[in-house]
Design an enzyme around this catalytic site. Structure first.
Site, PDB file in Angstrom:
ATOM      1  N   SER A 254       0.627  -1.104  -0.006  1.00 23.05           N
ATOM      2  CA  SER A 254       0.010  -0.090   0.010  1.00 23.05           C
ATOM      3  C   SER A 254       0.941   1.548   0.276  1.00 23.05           C
ATOM      4  CB  SER A 254      -1.394   0.154   1.031  1.00 23.05           C
ATOM      5  OG  SER A 254      -0.388   0.229   2.218  1.00 23.05           O
ATOM      6  N   LYS A 255       0.184   2.499  -0.162  1.00 26.04           N
ATOM      7  CA  LYS A 255       1.031   3.438   0.171  1.00 26.04           C
ATOM      8  C   LYS A 255       1.902   4.099   1.217  1.00 26.04           C
ATOM      9  CE  LYS A 255      -1.312   5.481  -4.039  1.00 26.04           C
ATOM     10  NZ  LYS A 255      -1.600   4.520  -4.595  1.00 26.04           N
ATOM     11  N   ARG A 256       1.486   2.998   2.018  1.00 26.12           N
ATOM     12  CA  ARG A 256       2.520   3.482   2.982  1.00 26.12           C
ATOM     13  C   ARG A 256       3.510   2.570   3.057  1.00 26.12           C
ATOM     14  NH1 ARG A 256       2.389  -0.736   7.276  1.00 26.12           N
ATOM     15  NH2 ARG A 256       0.936  -2.183   6.300  1.00 26.12           N
ATOM     16  N   HIS A 257       3.999   1.616   2.371  1.00 24.30           N
ATOM     17  CA  HIS A 257       5.722   1.029   1.681  1.00 24.30           C
ATOM     18  C   HIS A 257       5.944   1.689   0.649  1.00 24.30           C
ATOM     19  CE1 HIS A 257       2.084  -1.876   3.157  1.00 24.30           C
ATOM     20  NE2 HIS A 257       3.866  -2.059   4.302  1.00 24.30           N
ATOM     21  N   GLY A 258       5.570   3.507  -0.119  1.00 26.44           N
ATOM     22  CA  GLY A 258       6.152   3.489  -0.545  1.00 26.44           C
ATOM     23  C   GLY A 258       5.851   3.711  -2.128  1.00 26.44           C
TER      24      GLY A 258
END
Length: 488
Positions: A254-258
Site C-alpha cells: 500500500s501507499k505507506r510502503h512507498g
RNA sequence: GGCCCCUUCGUCUAAUCGGUUAGGACACCAGCCUUUCAAGCUGGCAACAGGGGUUCGAAUCCCCUAGGGGUCACCA
C-alpha cells in the site's frame, strides 16, 4: 488447442499497480510465447470509483512498459466493445435468460435486512450467507415489489447447495470448493450494472478467452464465475492465479510502503526495461540461473508452469540494481532520451539547451550514468556540470581544503592546466603526471583535491573526462574560487 | 470464524522420476584494482517452518501442528 486468447482486465479505479503490471506482463509473455492474442478489457463496472483519468494513466503505463495488446478500447477488435460499461445490453440479455430459466432471481432485501441476517447468523454460529429470502417469490410478488421499490433491487444467482466446483489452475492444479459455502450471490447491482464476477464470467466467454491469468486474490472468486458459466452452458477457461506481491512486512502493498504504481517508479527514474525485468523475476523463474534478460528472451523462456505458488515480497534494492545495469548497458541515445526530462525537471537545462547543448548533455550523461542507479540520480549527480554555484560537501572540505598547503597546490594545478592544449582527457592526464613528478607530489593527492575543487564532491565519474567536459575556462575559475576558500 | 492458497539463505528464487558439499541473484562483509567509489573483479556469510510417518535413502511423497496470505461486498 484453439488459438490462445488471454486478457488483462484492469479496473480504472487507480493507477496501474506493480502487481497489475506484472499480471499484464505474464499475460503478454504467455500470449507472445504461444502466438495468441492479447485483449485489454476495461472492467469499469464500479460507477463511483472508475474515472477516465485513471484509464488514461493505466494505458500510459502499459504503453510505457511496452505491453501492447491486439484488441481493446480505441484499438477495437471483433469482440468489442472492450469497456464493460458499454456492454450493458449484452449482460441484460444474459440476465433475462437466466431469470427466464429460473436460474437467477430478483431480490428486494434491504441492506438493513441483510445486515441483521448476517449478525444473526454470526450470533448463532452460522457462516453469514444469503439464505434466499427472495428465492421463491411469485411472479406477482416480484411485479408488486418492483413497482414499490423504484427499481431498487438486485439480481441473485441461484447457487446449487450440493456438490463441488472444481477449478482448473495451471499453477495450482485442481482446486475444489464446496458449493454450499457460496450462497446466492449478487450478479446485478441495483444501479443496473453487473457485478465483477458476473461481467467477468460473461465476457471471458463472449470474448472467447482461453486463459485467465490474474492475481491470486481472485482464486476464491473463481468458483462463482465458474458456476455462472455452467448455468449459462459455457465452458470454463483455464485459470492461472499468480501469487500476490507483498510489502517487506508481509502485508498487502500500500501507499505507506512507498512507490506502488508504475507511474511512481517512472518518476523515480526507473527504466521500463529494468521494471519489466524485475517484475518477470518476481514469481517466475526462467531457469538456468538467468537474471538479466531482454523481453525477447523472456518470451522464449516463459511458461505458466514455472510461475511459483508463493507470494513474493518486492525488493526495491534489486530493482535498483537492475536499473543501474540497464542505465549502463543500454544505448547512450536511449538513456539520453530518458534522462533529459529529469535534467529539465531539475532545472539543469532549458528546452533550448536540449538541441543547443546536445553534445555536452550527451557527454555528461555518458559519464554520470556509470556511477548512479536511476535517472533521477543522474540529475542529482550532475549539478556541477550545469551550474557554477554548487555546494562543497562537508567531509570533503574538511579533508581537502583544511589541508596544509592546499591553496598552494591548487595554484600549482591551475597554472599547470592553463598551458594544456588541446584540453582533452589524454593531454590533461599527461600534464598532471608531469606536475606530479616536478613537485614530487603523488597523483593520489593531486587528483582528489582537484576533483573536489571543481565539483564539490569527493567522488564522481572519471576525472580526466569530467575535466574535459567541464572545459578549461570553468575549471580555472573554480580553482581560483577554491583557493580563496582555503586561505580563509 | 468458514473456505481456499502458500511455506528453501534477510529478499527473489534453483534443485527433471526421492540420492546435490542444497545452486544462482540482490543485499551485507572482506580483499583486489583505480584519480574517487556509488563502478568492476575475486572471495565470504547465509536457508530446506516444526513434528510424525513412507523409504535403504526425503527439501522433494503422506498426515498433523504452527505461521503467512487471500476470500466470504450492490469493490474489482
Amino acid at each position: 488447442m484453439d488459438k490462445i486468447r488471454a486478457r488483462f482486465a484492469p479496473s480504472p479505479t487507480g493507477e496501474l499497480h506493480i502487481g497489475g503490471a506484472r499480471t499484464a506482463l505474464f499475460n503478454w509473455l504467455f500470449v507472445r510465447r504461444y502466438g495468441g492474442k492479447m485483449i485489454l478489457r476495461i472492467d469499469d463496472t464500479d460507477k463511483q470509483r472508475s474515472t477516465e483519468e485513471y484509464l488514461d494513466t493505466i494505458i500510459n503505463s502499459l504503453t510505457w512498459l511496452g505491453l501492447t495488446w491486439d484488441e481493446g478500447p480505441e484499438k477495437g477488435g471483433d469482440f468489442g466493445p472492450y469497456m464493460q460499461s458499454q456492454r450493458l445490453d449484452l449482460y441484460n440479455k444474459v440476465l433475462e435468460r437466466l431469470i427466464a430459466d429460473g436460474k437467477a432471481y430478483y431480490c428486494f432485501c434491504t441492506t438493513e435486512e441483510l445486515e441483521q441476517q448476517k449478525e444473526k447468523d454470526q450470533r448463532e454460529g452460522r457462516p453469514p450467507r444469503y439464505t434466499g429470502l427472495c428465492r421463491n417469490l411469485s411472479y406477482h410478488e416480484v411485479e408488486e415489489k418492483k413497482a414499490a421499490c423504484a427499481n431498487n433491487y438486485v439480481i441473485r444467482l441461484l447457487v446449487p447447495e450440493e456438490g463441488d466446483t472444481v477449478v482448473e489452475d495451471v499453477i495450482r492444479g485442481w482446486v475444489t470448493f464446496e458449493n454450499k459455502g457460496l450462497g446466492d450471490f449478487i450478479i446485478r447491482k441495483s444501479d443496473g450494472l453487473p457485478t465483477y464476477n458476473f461481467a467477468s464470467a460473461v465476457d471471458d466467454n463472449l470474448m472467447q478467452v482461453t486463459h485467465v491469468i490474474r492475481a491470486e486474490e481472485h482464486l476464491s472468486n473463481t468458483p462463482r464465475q465458474q458456476i455462472i458459466q455452467e448455468q449459462l452452458g459455457y465452458n470454463a477457461p483455464v485459470y492461472a492465479h499468480v501469487p500476490m506481491i507483498l510489502a517487506p512486512d508481509h502485508s498487502k502493498l500500500s501507499k505507506r510502503h512507498g512507490a506502488t504504481s508504475v507511474q511512481e517508479y517512472r518518476d523515480l527514474g526507473i527504466l521500463p526495461e529494468a521494471l519489466i525485468n524485475y517484475l518477470a523475476l518476481l514469481g517466475w523463474s526462467p531457469g538456468e540461473d538467468r537474471e538479466i534478460m531482454d523481453i525477447e528472451e523472456m518470451v522464449e523462456r516463459f511458461s505458466l508452469e514455472k510461475v511459483s505458488k508463493n507470494p513474493a515480497i518486492y525488493d526495491l534494492q534489486k530493482l535498483t540494481w537492475l536499473n543501474s545495469h540497464y542505465l549502463r548497458s543500454l544505448d547512450l541515445e536511449r538513456i539520453k532520451e530518458e534522462a533529459i526530462p529529469f535534467l529539465l525537471k531539475h532545472g539543469h537545462i532549458s528546452m533550448e539547451d536540449v538541441s543547443k547543448k546536445e553534445k555536452t548533455i550527451g557527454k555528461v550523461i555518458e559519464l554520470v550514468r556509470e556511477k548512479v542507479r536511476t535517472l533521477e540520480e543522474i540529475a542529482e549527480a550532475s549539478v556541477y556540470f550545469f551550474h557554477d554555484e554548487f555546494p562543497y560537501e562537508e567531509k570533503g572540505t574538511e579533508k581537502h581544503f583544511r589541508q596544509e598547503g592546499a591553496r598552494n597546490l591548487l595554484e600549482e594545478i591551475s597554472s599547470c592546466l592553463t598551458s594544456i592544449e588541446p584540453f582533452q582527457a589524454e593531454e590533461i592526464k599527461e600534464g598532471l603526471q608531469v606536475l606530479s613528478k616536478q613537485k614530487d607530489i603523488p597523483l593520489k593527492k593531486i587528483n582528489p583535491l582537484l576533483r573536489f575543487a571543481v565539483t564539490g564532491q569527493t567522488m564522481g565519474p572519471d576525472l580526466m573526462n569530467t575535466l574535459e567536459v567541464l572545459g578549461k575556462e570553468k575549471i580555472l575559475e573554480r580553482l581560483e574560487k577554491a583557493a580563496s576558500i582555503c586561505s580563509s
